[in-house]
Design an enzyme around this catalytic site. Sequence first.
Site, PDB file in Angstrom:
ATOM      1  N   TYR A  57      46.443  11.478  -1.153  1.00 37.74           N
ATOM      2  CA  TYR A  57      46.190  10.318  -0.309  1.00 37.74           C
ATOM      3  C   TYR A  57      46.510   9.027  -1.070  1.00 37.74           C
ATOM      4  O   TYR A  57      45.868   8.688  -2.051  1.00 37.74           O
ATOM      5  CB  TYR A  57      44.742  10.286   0.165  1.00 37.74           C
ATOM      6  N   PRO A 204      38.202  15.628  13.327  1.00 37.38           N
ATOM      7  CA  PRO A 204      37.421  16.166  14.447  1.00 37.38           C
ATOM      8  C   PRO A 204      37.502  15.305  15.697  1.00 37.38           C
ATOM      9  O   PRO A 204      37.113  15.748  16.779  1.00 37.38           O
ATOM     10  CB  PRO A 204      35.984  16.186  13.887  1.00 37.38           C
TER      11      PRO A 204
END
Length: 328
Positions: A57, A204
């Site tokens: 990242y 999610p």
Amino acid sequence: MTDVPTRNLGGLTVSAQGLGCMGMSHGYGATDDAQSIETLHHALDLGVTFLDTSDFYGSGHNEELIGRAIAGRRDEAVLATKFGIANRLGEPTQVRGDAAYVRQACEASLQRLGVDHIDLYYLHRVDPDVPIEETVGAMAELVRAGKVRHLGLSEASAQTVRRAHAVHPIAALESEWSLWTRDLEAEIAPTCRELGIGLVPFSPLGRGFLTGRYRSTETMADNDVRRYQPRFADGNLDRNLAIVAKLEELATAKEVTTGQLALAWVQARGEDVVPIPGTRRKQYLEENLAALTVDLTADDLAAIEAVAAPENFAGERYDAAHLAFVNR
């Protein structure tokens, strides 16, 4: 909300909802380190202990950012990071799981994070050219050396999970899981549960789409990864927006936000499930945490399933090149 409950991931106790930190360094447009650190501090203040990052990242930036944020507060955080994607951002994907790279990657992550151990160390993607036994064997050496406490895998198949767990206990599997991504339900999740492995759903909220905040890619930055994902493409987007509209109706009836409804659905998958919604804003952190208090009845779950069955959504979650690296 200041009393976040806990859940167990294969022997590791974490907050029942974690914080995915990728977007603080790349993926979704412009970033702001000061804002992100404020959000990380706020998360710790509220009782969110589980922080998720990766050496990939921001090409290491995200680990450095978290290291700065937890300086002086290490004992409040359960740190999860990942290795295995060996290229830098913008380069063709290269996955490495050889033993030498395992050791090299861990040392680099420890340095960037500014810590002496990692609580949960994941293999970010499975290397098809290296037996999983070699990779996990090297990871197990890190545990014995005290540099890592628990081991995890990400986007691994049921067969790979089983082989890895035979070498050393795997605490958690991190994979995409949401109302519109349910690949792991048929075989992978049951295998994890058989072996006592926790499940950590990333994205999610469907990369924010399931919150209902996004109606078009035109409002997204040019470097936003969602612009290039099939589910956000013309044609697919309209069909998926129609499903979100129905979720909005259910959320309104429940007196919660659409995102809270979608997140509560993931949380309701089981006590061994710890979702890690990502945000860099305190407002959305608090909104996500409030989903922990949403009680979905059997009727609620049936209504959600009726409008948001996986076959109702249009488009794959990645393009073909990236799909080749998941569930291996």
